[in-house]
Write a protein that holds these residues in place. Structure first.
Motif, PDB file in Angstrom:
ATOM      1  N   SER A   1       0.826  -1.217   0.000  1.00 39.33           N
ATOM      2  CA  SER A   1       0.000   0.000   0.000  1.00 39.33           C
ATOM      3  C   SER A   1       0.853   1.257   0.000  1.00 39.33           C
ATOM      4  O   SER A   1       0.505   2.255  -0.621  1.00 39.33           O
ATOM      5  CB  SER A   1      -0.968   0.004   1.181  1.00 39.33           C
ATOM      6  OG  SER A   1      -0.267   0.047   2.398  1.00 39.33           O
ATOM      7  N   ARG A   2       2.008   1.226   0.698  1.00 36.84           N
ATOM      8  CA  ARG A   2       2.892   2.405   0.699  1.00 36.84           C
ATOM      9  C   ARG A   2       3.485   2.618  -0.687  1.00 36.84           C
ATOM     10  O   ARG A   2       3.623   3.750  -1.149  1.00 36.84           O
ATOM     11  CB  ARG A   2       4.004   2.241   1.735  1.00 36.84           C
ATOM     12  CG  ARG A   2       3.525   2.383   3.150  1.00 36.84           C
ATOM     13  CD  ARG A   2       4.673   2.590   4.128  1.00 36.84           C
ATOM     14  NE  ARG A   2       5.878   1.855   3.834  1.00 36.84           N
ATOM     15  CZ  ARG A   2       6.262   0.732   4.432  1.00 36.84           C
ATOM     16  NH1 ARG A   2       5.509   0.194   5.357  1.00 36.84           N
ATOM     17  NH2 ARG A   2       7.385   0.148   4.113  1.00 36.84           N
TER      18      ARG A   2
ATOM     19  N   ARG B   1       0.931   4.075  -3.196  1.00 34.64           N
ATOM     20  CA  ARG B   1       0.654   5.516  -3.060  1.00 34.64           C
ATOM     21  C   ARG B   1       1.566   6.348  -3.946  1.00 34.64           C
ATOM     22  O   ARG B   1       1.209   7.428  -4.383  1.00 34.64           O
ATOM     23  CB  ARG B   1       0.810   5.953  -1.607  1.00 34.64           C
ATOM     24  CG  ARG B   1      -0.381   5.606  -0.765  1.00 34.64           C
ATOM     25  CD  ARG B   1      -0.260   6.183   0.612  1.00 34.64           C
ATOM     26  NE  ARG B   1       0.416   5.176   1.428  1.00 34.64           N
ATOM     27  CZ  ARG B   1       0.939   5.390   2.614  1.00 34.64           C
ATOM     28  NH1 ARG B   1       0.891   6.572   3.149  1.00 34.64           N
ATOM     29  NH2 ARG B   1       1.517   4.422   3.284  1.00 34.64           N
TER      30      ARG B   1
ATOM     31  N   GLN C   1       2.281   5.891  -6.954  1.00 31.77           N
ATOM     32  CA  GLN C   1       1.744   6.009  -8.313  1.00 31.77           C
ATOM     33  C   GLN C   1       0.966   7.300  -8.520  1.00 31.77           C
ATOM     34  O   GLN C   1       0.855   7.780  -9.640  1.00 31.77           O
ATOM     35  CB  GLN C   1       0.833   4.821  -8.637  1.00 31.77           C
ATOM     36  CG  GLN C   1       1.568   3.519  -8.760  1.00 31.77           C
ATOM     37  CD  GLN C   1       0.618   2.359  -8.992  1.00 31.77           C
ATOM     38  OE1 GLN C   1      -0.449   2.282  -8.375  1.00 31.77           O
ATOM     39  NE2 GLN C   1       1.004   1.460  -9.874  1.00 31.77           N
ATOM     40  N   SER C   2       0.434   7.852  -7.452  1.00 33.02           N
ATOM     41  CA  SER C   2      -0.390   9.053  -7.584  1.00 33.02           C
ATOM     42  C   SER C   2       0.415  10.349  -7.492  1.00 33.02           C
ATOM     43  O   SER C   2      -0.138  11.429  -7.640  1.00 33.02           O
ATOM     44  CB  SER C   2      -1.493   9.053  -6.522  1.00 33.02           C
ATOM     45  OG  SER C   2      -0.905   9.138  -5.228  1.00 33.02           O
TER      46      SER C   2
END
Length: 124
Positions: free
Chosen positions: A2-3, A6, A8-9
């Motif tokens: 998940s880290r 993030r 990618q955004s």
């Protein structure tokens, strides 16, 4: 995961701006470390938490994870090599790690310091 996801955004322009803002900080940190062979500090700021409650609660997991990565992540930002060696534990206490942080691109020197610290602690 998940880290990492993030990232990618983050727009490329923001990433490049961060790299540009980081450059003078790297120079300042290098200057502060000029007369130091290595930094020695706790690898993590607390003993390991019980895993069962963290598996049941995402918020608790992420809070514990952020706490446990607090000491190490700053040196990732500065691209510095680091290693963790076990510190002698007191009877009945959980073990802790000692983190040694060295100079950028001088991993071999840091490993030599690590061996010396292990010997001084009677672990080698």
């Amino acid at each position: 995961l998940s880290r990492i996801a993030r990232g990618q955004s983050i727009p490329a322009a923001s990433y490049i701006a961060m790299l540009q803002q980081r450059a003078p900080l790297l120079a300042q940190f290098n200057a502060a470390m000029a007369d130091v062979d290595a930094l020695l500090l706790p690898t993590v700021p607390a003993t390991a938490p019980a895993i069962a409650p963290l598996l049941a609660d995402d918020a608790a997991f992420f809070a514990a994870n952020a706490l446990m990565l607090r000491n190490t992540s700053v040196f990732n930002f500065y691209d510095l090599p680091a290693l963790s060696i076990p510190a002698p534990a007191l009877a009945g206490e959980l073990p802790v790690g000692l983190m040694l942080v060295g100079h950028r691109m001088r991993d071999r020197s840091l490993l030599a310091v690590g061996v010396a610290v292990e010997q001084a602690l009677g672990q080698r």
